[in-house]
Design a protein around this motif. Structure first.
Motif, PDB file in Angstrom:
ATOM      1  N   VAL A 124       0.862  -1.187   0.000  1.00 31.24           N
ATOM      2  CA  VAL A 124       0.000   0.000   0.000  1.00 31.24           C
ATOM      3  C   VAL A 124       0.896   1.235   0.000  1.00 31.24           C
ATOM      4  CG1 VAL A 124      -1.974  -1.097   1.154  1.00 31.24           C
ATOM      5  CG2 VAL A 124      -0.183  -0.060   2.533  1.00 31.24           C
ATOM      6  N   PRO A 125       0.388   2.363  -0.525  1.00 31.89           N
ATOM      7  CA  PRO A 125       1.230   3.562  -0.552  1.00 31.89           C
ATOM      8  C   PRO A 125       1.365   4.270   0.798  1.00 31.89           C
ATOM      9  CG  PRO A 125      -0.887   3.992  -1.601  1.00 31.89           C
ATOM     10  CD  PRO A 125      -0.858   2.536  -1.261  1.00 31.89           C
ATOM     11  N   SER A 126       0.454   3.975   1.741  1.00 35.77           N
ATOM     12  CA  SER A 126       0.521   4.677   3.028  1.00 35.77           C
ATOM     13  C   SER A 126      -0.044   3.814   4.163  1.00 35.77           C
ATOM     14  CB  SER A 126      -0.274   5.987   2.967  1.00 35.77           C
ATOM     15  OG  SER A 126      -1.662   5.699   2.854  1.00 35.77           O
ATOM     16  N   ARG A 127       0.382   4.138   5.371  1.00 37.90           N
ATOM     17  CA  ARG A 127      -0.135   3.468   6.564  1.00 37.90           C
ATOM     18  C   ARG A 127      -1.622   3.796   6.737  1.00 37.90           C
ATOM     19  NH1 ARG A 127       0.074  -0.876   8.362  1.00 37.90           N
ATOM     20  NH2 ARG A 127       2.237  -0.870   7.772  1.00 37.90           N
ATOM     21  N   THR A 128      -2.030   4.985   6.305  1.00 42.50           N
ATOM     22  CA  THR A 128      -3.438   5.381   6.400  1.00 42.50           C
ATOM     23  C   THR A 128      -4.318   4.420   5.605  1.00 42.50           C
ATOM     24  OG1 THR A 128      -2.811   7.683   6.685  1.00 42.50           O
ATOM     25  CG2 THR A 128      -5.072   7.270   5.976  1.00 42.50           C
ATOM     26  N   LEU A 129      -3.912   4.088   4.378  1.00 38.16           N
ATOM     27  CA  LEU A 129      -4.693   3.148   3.572  1.00 38.16           C
ATOM     28  C   LEU A 129      -4.691   1.761   4.221  1.00 38.16           C
ATOM     29  CD1 LEU A 129      -6.407   2.451   1.155  1.00 38.16           C
ATOM     30  CD2 LEU A 129      -4.294   2.139  -0.178  1.00 38.16           C
ATOM     31  N   ALA A 130      -3.575   1.351   4.774  1.00 36.82           N
ATOM     32  CA  ALA A 130      -3.514   0.053   5.459  1.00 36.82           C
ATOM     33  C   ALA A 130      -4.522   0.013   6.608  1.00 36.82           C
ATOM     34  CB  ALA A 130      -2.100  -0.207   5.976  1.00 36.82           C
TER      35      ALA A 130
END
Length: 165
Positions: A124-130
């Motif tokens: 994923v591109p970011s921890r937020t999306l994870a």
């Protein structure tokens, strides 16, 4: 049979035997655990192997899976006497929930469902999306736990087993 032909046949048989031996034991999804890809937007993301086991690994897991599958029922957390029987019904719901998360198309995400647990694997591109993906999977009825094995970006060594060549 001429000696050249015999020698050629022997070399070919030896090459086939060596290739089979180096390939290692066959791996299969012996338990039919749901495994699916949600998105493929992160190029170069290591592809998970999925729930594949050798015959030996299958034998060693059988008792543990039986025990873990029934403990949920014995503890009163499941209506069904085997937690693994939920997985086939949970999988499409998890797939739909994950596919609806904004931004998921920019990631490469796979999921494995085993005994009401969802394992998220990929990049994923970011921890937020994870976190959003984990929250979406956790919101699916009958999901007990979500395991985040997602990498941020595509560099580095994943925490999940990677598919062979």
């Amino acid at each position: 049979m001429p000696s050249r032909l015999r020698r050629g046949a022997s070399v070919a048989l030896l090459a086939i035997a060596c290739a089979a031996a180096s390939a290692g034991p066959e791996k299969k999804n012996w338990f039919d655990d749901p495994f699916f890809q949600v998105s493929s937007g992160a190029r170069g993301c290591p592809v998970p192997e999925g729930p594949l086991y050798t015959a030996e690994e299958r034998r060693s897991q059988m008792h543990a899976r039986l025990e873990r599958g029934t403990s949920c029922w014995l503890e009163g957390r499941c209506k069904d006497s085997n937690a693994f029987r939920y997985d086939i019904a949970i999988a499409p719901q998890v797939q739909a929930a994950l596919s609806a998360v904004p931004g998921v198309r920019s990631a490469s995400v796979w999921a494995v469902v085993q005994r009401r647990w969802v394992y998220l694997q990929g990049c994923v591109p970011s921890r937020t999306l994870a976190r959003r993906l984990e929250k979406a999977a956790r919101a699916v009825p009958d999901v007990e736990l979500v395991v985040d094995d997602l990498m941020i970006g595509t560099r580095g060594k994943p925490s999940y087993p990677v598919a062979g060549p």
